[in-house]
Motif scaffolding. Structure first.
Motif, PDB file in Angstrom:
ATOM      1  N   ALA A  19       0.812  -1.221   0.000  1.00 28.72           N
ATOM      2  CA  ALA A  19       0.000   0.000   0.000  1.00 28.72           C
ATOM      3  C   ALA A  19       0.844   1.268   0.000  1.00 28.72           C
ATOM      4  O   ALA A  19       0.385   2.319  -0.457  1.00 28.72           O
ATOM      5  CB  ALA A  19      -0.931   0.007   1.211  1.00 28.72           C
ATOM      6  N   ILE A  20       2.069   1.183   0.475  1.00 25.32           N
ATOM      7  CA  ILE A  20       2.937   2.357   0.511  1.00 25.32           C
ATOM      8  C   ILE A  20       3.179   2.901  -0.898  1.00 25.32           C
ATOM      9  O   ILE A  20       3.350   4.109  -1.101  1.00 25.32           O
ATOM     10  CB  ILE A  20       4.288   2.014   1.185  1.00 25.32           C
ATOM     11  CG1 ILE A  20       4.051   1.656   2.657  1.00 25.32           C
ATOM     12  CG2 ILE A  20       5.271   3.172   1.075  1.00 25.32           C
ATOM     13  CD1 ILE A  20       5.300   1.202   3.387  1.00 25.32           C
ATOM     14  N   LEU A  21       3.167   1.997  -1.886  1.00 28.88           N
ATOM     15  CA  LEU A  21       3.427   2.405  -3.259  1.00 28.88           C
ATOM     16  C   LEU A  21       2.240   3.151  -3.878  1.00 28.88           C
ATOM     17  O   LEU A  21       2.326   3.625  -5.004  1.00 28.88           O
ATOM     18  CB  LEU A  21       3.789   1.183  -4.110  1.00 28.88           C
ATOM     19  CG  LEU A  21       5.069   0.450  -3.683  1.00 28.88           C
ATOM     20  CD1 LEU A  21       5.351  -0.720  -4.604  1.00 28.88           C
ATOM     21  CD2 LEU A  21       6.256   1.407  -3.674  1.00 28.88           C
ATOM     22  N   LEU A  22       1.146   3.247  -3.127  1.00 29.54           N
ATOM     23  CA  LEU A  22      -0.012   4.024  -3.581  1.00 29.54           C
ATOM     24  C   LEU A  22       0.090   5.483  -3.140  1.00 29.54           C
ATOM     25  O   LEU A  22      -0.700   6.325  -3.566  1.00 29.54           O
ATOM     26  CB  LEU A  22      -1.304   3.431  -3.011  1.00 29.54           C
ATOM     27  CG  LEU A  22      -1.799   2.101  -3.579  1.00 29.54           C
ATOM     28  CD1 LEU A  22      -2.924   1.565  -2.703  1.00 29.54           C
ATOM     29  CD2 LEU A  22      -2.291   2.270  -5.013  1.00 29.54           C
ATOM     30  N   ALA A  23       1.065   5.767  -2.287  1.00 29.53           N
ATOM     31  CA  ALA A  23       1.173   7.092  -1.683  1.00 29.53           C
ATOM     32  C   ALA A  23       1.380   8.206  -2.699  1.00 29.53           C
ATOM     33  O   ALA A  23       1.066   9.371  -2.429  1.00 29.53           O
ATOM     34  CB  ALA A  23       2.309   7.098  -0.662  1.00 29.53           C
ATOM     35  N   ASP A  24       1.880   7.866  -3.866  1.00 30.94           N
ATOM     36  CA  ASP A  24       2.137   8.874  -4.897  1.00 30.94           C
ATOM     37  C   ASP A  24       0.869   9.216  -5.691  1.00 30.94           C
ATOM     38  O   ASP A  24       0.853  10.159  -6.464  1.00 30.94           O
ATOM     39  CB  ASP A  24       3.217   8.353  -5.854  1.00 30.94           C
ATOM     40  CG  ASP A  24       3.769   9.458  -6.747  1.00 30.94           C
ATOM     41  OD1 ASP A  24       3.911  10.588  -6.252  1.00 30.94           O
ATOM     42  OD2 ASP A  24       4.034   9.196  -7.927  1.00 30.94           O
ATOM     43  N   CYS A  25      -0.194   8.431  -5.487  1.00 30.68           N
ATOM     44  CA  CYS A  25      -1.444   8.626  -6.240  1.00 30.68           C
ATOM     45  C   CYS A  25      -2.281   9.753  -5.632  1.00 30.68           C
ATOM     46  O   CYS A  25      -2.192  10.038  -4.436  1.00 30.68           O
ATOM     47  CB  CYS A  25      -2.259   7.336  -6.256  1.00 30.68           C
ATOM     48  SG  CYS A  25      -1.418   5.950  -7.055  1.00 30.68           S
ATOM     49  N   ASN A  26      -3.102  10.377  -6.458  1.00 28.02           N
ATOM     50  CA  ASN A  26      -4.007  11.428  -5.969  1.00 28.02           C
ATOM     51  C   ASN A  26      -5.446  11.227  -6.461  1.00 28.02           C
ATOM     52  O   ASN A  26      -6.319  12.045  -6.228  1.00 28.02           O
ATOM     53  CB  ASN A  26      -3.504  12.812  -6.387  1.00 28.02           C
ATOM     54  CG  ASN A  26      -3.203  12.901  -7.879  1.00 28.02           C
ATOM     55  OD1 ASN A  26      -3.746  12.140  -8.683  1.00 28.02           O
ATOM     56  ND2 ASN A  26      -2.333  13.827  -8.245  1.00 28.02           N
ATOM     57  N   PHE A  27      -5.661  10.111  -7.162  1.00 28.41           N
ATOM     58  CA  PHE A  27      -6.998   9.765  -7.671  1.00 28.41           C
ATOM     59  C   PHE A  27      -7.166   8.264  -7.444  1.00 28.41           C
ATOM     60  O   PHE A  27      -6.520   7.454  -8.107  1.00 28.41           O
ATOM     61  CB  PHE A  27      -7.097  10.105  -9.159  1.00 28.41           C
ATOM     62  CG  PHE A  27      -8.495  10.056  -9.727  1.00 28.41           C
ATOM     63  CD1 PHE A  27      -9.187  11.231 -10.023  1.00 28.41           C
ATOM     64  CD2 PHE A  27      -9.121   8.846  -9.976  1.00 28.41           C
ATOM     65  CE1 PHE A  27     -10.474  11.195 -10.563  1.00 28.41           C
ATOM     66  CE2 PHE A  27     -10.406   8.796 -10.510  1.00 28.41           C
ATOM     67  CZ  PHE A  27     -11.083   9.975 -10.803  1.00 28.41           C
ATOM     68  N   PHE A  28      -7.996   7.913  -6.471  1.00 26.40           N
ATOM     69  CA  PHE A  28      -8.146   6.512  -6.089  1.00 26.40           C
ATOM     70  C   PHE A  28      -9.488   5.951  -6.552  1.00 26.40           C
ATOM     71  O   PHE A  28     -10.516   6.633  -6.471  1.00 26.40           O
ATOM     72  CB  PHE A  28      -8.042   6.354  -4.572  1.00 26.40           C
ATOM     73  CG  PHE A  28      -6.729   6.813  -4.007  1.00 26.40           C
ATOM     74  CD1 PHE A  28      -5.661   5.938  -3.905  1.00 26.40           C
ATOM     75  CD2 PHE A  28      -6.555   8.124  -3.576  1.00 26.40           C
ATOM     76  CE1 PHE A  28      -4.441   6.365  -3.389  1.00 26.40           C
ATOM     77  CE2 PHE A  28      -5.343   8.562  -3.057  1.00 26.40           C
ATOM     78  CZ  PHE A  28      -4.283   7.675  -2.970  1.00 26.40           C
ATOM     79  N   ILE A  29      -9.460   4.705  -7.022  1.00 24.62           N
ATOM     80  CA  ILE A  29     -10.691   4.026  -7.414  1.00 24.62           C
ATOM     81  C   ILE A  29     -10.766   2.703  -6.655  1.00 24.62           C
ATOM     82  O   ILE A  29      -9.864   1.857  -6.777  1.00 24.62           O
ATOM     83  CB  ILE A  29     -10.739   3.762  -8.926  1.00 24.62           C
ATOM     84  CG1 ILE A  29     -10.693   5.083  -9.704  1.00 24.62           C
ATOM     85  CG2 ILE A  29     -12.005   2.982  -9.288  1.00 24.62           C
ATOM     86  CD1 ILE A  29     -10.635   4.914 -11.212  1.00 24.62           C
ATOM     87  N   ILE A  30     -11.793   2.545  -5.855  1.00 22.35           N
ATOM     88  CA  ILE A  30     -11.964   1.327  -5.060  1.00 22.35           C
ATOM     89  C   ILE A  30     -12.972   0.406  -5.753  1.00 22.35           C
ATOM     90  O   ILE A  30     -14.130   0.774  -5.948  1.00 22.35           O
ATOM     91  CB  ILE A  30     -12.420   1.669  -3.633  1.00 22.35           C
ATOM     92  CG1 ILE A  30     -11.302   2.449  -2.917  1.00 22.35           C
ATOM     93  CG2 ILE A  30     -12.781   0.403  -2.854  1.00 22.35           C
ATOM     94  CD1 ILE A  30     -11.642   2.877  -1.499  1.00 22.35           C
ATOM     95  N   ALA A  31     -12.480  -0.768  -6.138  1.00 21.64           N
ATOM     96  CA  ALA A  31     -13.318  -1.719  -6.881  1.00 21.64           C
ATOM     97  C   ALA A  31     -13.168  -3.115  -6.270  1.00 21.64           C
ATOM     98  O   ALA A  31     -12.666  -4.046  -6.910  1.00 21.64           O
ATOM     99  CB  ALA A  31     -12.925  -1.737  -8.358  1.00 21.64           C
ATOM    100  N   VAL A  32     -13.582  -3.235  -5.020  1.00 31.07           N
ATOM    101  CA  VAL A  32     -13.477  -4.521  -4.318  1.00 31.07           C
ATOM    102  C   VAL A  32     -14.844  -5.189  -4.242  1.00 31.07           C
ATOM    103  O   VAL A  32     -15.881  -4.532  -4.366  1.00 31.07           O
ATOM    104  CB  VAL A  32     -12.907  -4.326  -2.894  1.00 31.07           C
ATOM    105  CG1 VAL A  32     -11.485  -3.784  -2.968  1.00 31.07           C
ATOM    106  CG2 VAL A  32     -13.793  -3.394  -2.078  1.00 31.07           C
TER     107      VAL A  32
END
Length: 222
Positions: free
Chosen positions: A68-81
């Protein structure tokens, strides 16, 4: 808008095609808690069979991870669980709550979180937003914004893929909606349909699923 970096949380039959589609126009990080799933994708194998080895090898501008740390650079998240149901038919929201916590812990100001999981009207703002606020210590509609865009994929359909189906979009503010619409419209050939609110978009998904279920049940009875 050129600085948008997308993180897709959940790489099942919905998340993976979405991540691949978006990677044609944006930098994408695909995240899944299942390490084997990530290892398989990195080796070019998709257990959902939506993509073959050659198709995955051609994909550029995307990375897969269970960190999850590698998501820290993102600024637009899409949750599809997945959002299954319990034995008593009540919705099981554990997956979406956990995914929301993951995003909340790395959420930065001015970020946008879009939910695609199937939910009943109210889940995004009544259940998920408080989780985001708690773990990020940021304020909704001031420091970050949300949206809902129901997945409309027909699993196994090789003719009408994600880019060929109109995308319903919604946002927590006019400017947020504009950005969300921009992101999806860049990759969805069929275009988008703007819902009047997040709850309306959530209801649209429930209605569509119900209509499909009723049709299947009717044919089964015949």
């Amino acid at each position: 808008m050129k600085k948008i970096k997308i993180g897709v949380i959940g790489l099942g039959y919905v998340g993976l095609p979405l991540a691949v589609c978006l990677s044609k126009k944006f930098k994408v990080t695909g995240f899944d808690t299942n390490k084997k799933r990530i290892d398989d994708l990195c080796k070019g194998y998709d257990q959902t069979l939506e993509f073959n080895n050659k198709e995955l090898d051609k994909i550029k501008n995307i990375s897969f991870t269970n960190n999850a740390i590698l998501l820290a650079d993102c600024n637009f998240f899409i949750i599809a669980v997945p959002t299954p149901i319990h034995k008593n038919n009540n919705p099981d929201l554990r997956n979406i709550k956990f995914a929301t916590q993951i995003v909340g812990k790395i959420l930065k100001p001015d970020s946008i979180v879009v939910f695609e999981s199937t939910v009943y009207p109210g889940v995004t703002e009544d259940i998920c937003v408080p989780i985001l606020e708690k773990f990020s210590e940021l304020e909704y509609k001031k420091d970050f914004h949300c949206g809902y865009s129901p997945e409309r994929i027909n699993p196994g359909d090789k003719k009408r893929k994600i880019q060929d189906i109109v995308k319903v979009v919604s946002g927590s503010s006019p400017s947020t909606l504009k950005k969300i619409n921009y992101v999806y419209k860049k990759t969805i050939k069929a275009g988008t349909f703007i819902a009047s609110s997040i709850k309306v978009a959530e209801a649209a998904k429930v209605i569509e699923n119900s209509q499909r279920d009723i049709n299947i049940a009717f044919i089964n009875e015949l």
